[in-house]
Design an enzyme around this catalytic site. Structure first.
Site, PDB file in Angstrom:
ATOM      1  N   GLN A   1       3.021   9.871   1.227  1.00 40.91           N
ATOM      2  CA  GLN A   1       4.475   9.317   1.162  1.00 40.91           C
ATOM      3  C   GLN A   1       5.222   9.818  -0.138  1.00 40.91           C
ATOM      4  O   GLN A   1       6.506   9.495   0.036  1.00 40.91           O
ATOM      5  CB  GLN A   1       4.043   7.679   1.157  1.00 40.91           C
ATOM      6  CG  GLN A   1       3.508   7.514   2.359  1.00 40.91           C
ATOM      7  CD  GLN A   1       3.544   5.818   2.352  1.00 40.91           C
ATOM      8  OE1 GLN A   1       2.398   5.362   1.942  1.00 40.91           O
ATOM      9  NE2 GLN A   1       4.392   5.324   3.158  1.00 40.91           N
TER      10      GLN A   1
ATOM     11  N   HIS B   1      -3.937   1.316   7.968  1.00 40.35           N
ATOM     12  CA  HIS B   1      -2.830   1.942   7.698  1.00 40.35           C
ATOM     13  C   HIS B   1      -2.675   3.302   6.731  1.00 40.35           C
ATOM     14  O   HIS B   1      -2.110   4.167   7.171  1.00 40.35           O
ATOM     15  CB  HIS B   1      -1.518   1.031   7.515  1.00 40.35           C
ATOM     16  CG  HIS B   1      -0.340   1.381   7.556  1.00 40.35           C
ATOM     17  ND1 HIS B   1       0.762   0.810   8.132  1.00 40.35           N
ATOM     18  CD2 HIS B   1       0.337   2.164   6.548  1.00 40.35           C
ATOM     19  CE1 HIS B   1       1.839   1.530   7.786  1.00 40.35           C
ATOM     20  NE2 HIS B   1       1.531   2.267   6.669  1.00 40.35           N
ATOM     21  N   GLU B   2      -3.094   2.991   5.512  1.00 39.03           N
ATOM     22  CA  GLU B   2      -2.974   3.955   4.463  1.00 39.03           C
ATOM     23  C   GLU B   2      -3.945   5.170   4.687  1.00 39.03           C
ATOM     24  O   GLU B   2      -3.567   6.451   4.573  1.00 39.03           O
ATOM     25  CB  GLU B   2      -3.338   3.437   3.202  1.00 39.03           C
ATOM     26  CG  GLU B   2      -2.477   2.083   2.520  1.00 39.03           C
ATOM     27  CD  GLU B   2      -1.079   2.440   2.747  1.00 39.03           C
ATOM     28  OE1 GLU B   2      -0.419   3.579   2.804  1.00 39.03           O
ATOM     29  OE2 GLU B   2      -0.365   1.410   2.983  1.00 39.03           O
TER      30      GLU B   2
ATOM     31  N   GLY C   1       0.829  -1.340  -0.091  1.00 40.59           N
ATOM     32  CA  GLY C   1      -0.092  -0.012   0.049  1.00 40.59           C
ATOM     33  C   GLY C   1       0.759   1.101  -0.066  1.00 40.59           C
ATOM     34  O   GLY C   1       2.039   1.201   0.613  1.00 40.59           O
TER      35      GLY C   1
ATOM     36  N   CYS D   1       6.422   0.125   7.018  1.00 39.15           N
ATOM     37  CA  CYS D   1       5.784   1.162   6.322  1.00 39.15           C
ATOM     38  C   CYS D   1       6.858   1.536   5.606  1.00 39.15           C
ATOM     39  O   CYS D   1       8.188   1.525   5.988  1.00 39.15           O
ATOM     40  CB  CYS D   1       5.361   2.386   7.231  1.00 39.15           C
ATOM     41  SG  CYS D   1       4.880   3.752   6.125  1.00 39.15           S
ATOM     42  N   LEU D   2       6.771   1.790   3.998  1.00 39.16           N
ATOM     43  CA  LEU D   2       7.683   2.271   3.248  1.00 39.16           C
ATOM     44  C   LEU D   2       8.656   3.710   3.694  1.00 39.16           C
ATOM     45  O   LEU D   2       9.464   3.905   3.207  1.00 39.16           O
ATOM     46  CB  LEU D   2       7.378   2.377   1.962  1.00 39.16           C
ATOM     47  CG  LEU D   2       6.731   1.157   1.055  1.00 39.16           C
ATOM     48  CD1 LEU D   2       6.319   1.303  -0.162  1.00 39.16           C
ATOM     49  CD2 LEU D   2       7.924   0.259   0.997  1.00 39.16           C
TER      50      LEU D   2
ATOM     51  N   HIS E   1      -2.413   7.474   7.060  1.00 39.44           N
ATOM     52  CA  HIS E   1      -1.464   8.403   6.459  1.00 39.44           C
ATOM     53  C   HIS E   1      -2.016   9.786   5.853  1.00 39.44           C
ATOM     54  O   HIS E   1      -1.300  10.851   6.070  1.00 39.44           O
ATOM     55  CB  HIS E   1      -0.614   7.891   5.095  1.00 39.44           C
ATOM     56  CG  HIS E   1       0.482   6.835   5.489  1.00 39.44           C
ATOM     57  ND1 HIS E   1       1.667   7.312   5.867  1.00 39.44           N
ATOM     58  CD2 HIS E   1       0.616   5.459   4.940  1.00 39.44           C
ATOM     59  CE1 HIS E   1       2.653   6.492   6.056  1.00 39.44           C
ATOM     60  NE2 HIS E   1       2.138   5.330   5.591  1.00 39.44           N
TER      61      HIS E   1
HETATM   62 ZN    ZN Z   1       2.859   3.593   5.486  1.00 41.37          ZN
END
Ligand code: ZN
Length: 160
Positions: free
Chosen positions: A51, A130-131, A46, A88-89, A134
Site C-alpha cells: 500500500q 485483509h492485510e 492496518g 481500506c486506506l 494485500h
Molecule cells: Zn486495505
C-alpha cells in the site's frame, strides 16, 4: 520516521504479489516505523507494505492499543465465519460487506526475526485476513458481497 504516500486503487502495484523479506535490515525497521506512522495519520487499523509501494511481505496492525508488526506472515489455521463491514486506506470513500473467518492463527517474524504466533478473533481476524490479502494483490472489493454507504448508519470508521 516519515509519512509515506498510500497508493490508491487502481494502482497496479496494489495488484502485485509481494516478495518475502529475506533479511531484516535497518531498511525494514524504517519501513515498519513509517508504516505505523502513516497508518496512524490516516486513522487506519492496518497497513500492508504494497500500500506504500513496497512489494515486500510486511504488515502493521494496531487494534486496542496493541501494535502487531508482521514480517512474512502466513495463516496457519482458521475457523468459523463472520460477515461485516470493511474499508481500506487504498480504496477511499468506499465500504463493503465481506465474509471472513471468525478466528485465525498467523505465524510471522517480528522485527527481531523471532517467530511469533498471533491468534486473532473478530476484528483482529478480519484485519489479519485483509492485510495478508494485500500481500497477494487482493483487495476487499474483490470479495465483497455488497457495497454499503460509508456515510450511512451502517458505516464504521475503521479502515484497514
Ligand atoms: Zn486495505
Amino acid at each position: 520516521m516519515a509519512l509515506r504516500k498510500v497508493l490508491q486503487d487502481p494502482n497496479p502495484k496494489l495488484r502485485k504479489k509481494s516478495r518475502p523479506v529475506t533479511e531484516i535490515t535497518p531498511h525494514i525497521h524504517e519501513l515498519l516505523d513509517d508504516m505505523l506512522e502513516t497508518m496512524r495519520e490516516d486513522e487506519g487499523v492496518g497497513l500492508a507494505a504494497p500500500q506504500v509501494g513496497v512489494l515486500r511481505r510486511v504488515v502493521v496492525i494496531e487494534i486496542e492499543d496493541r501494535v502487531y508488526e508482521l514480517i512474512n506472515p502466513e495463516i496457519i489455521s482458521s475457523e468459523g465465519e463472520q460477515t461485516g463491514r470493511e474499508a481500506c486506506l487504498s480504496v477511499e470513500d468506499r465500504m463493503g460487506i465481506v465474509t471472513r473467518p471468525k478466528k485465525v492463527t498467523v505465524k510471522a517474524l517480528d522485527r527481531n526475526g523471532n517467530e511469533q504466533i498471533i491468534e486473532g478473533e473478530d476484528l483482529l481476524a478480519r484485519c489479519l485476513c485483509h492485510e495478508l490479502d494485500h500481500l497477494d494483490g487482493i483487495l476487499y472489493i474483490d470479495k465483497m458481497i455488497r457495497e454499503v454507504d460509508p456515510e450511512g448508519e451502517e458505516g464504521e470508521d475503521e479502515e484497514e
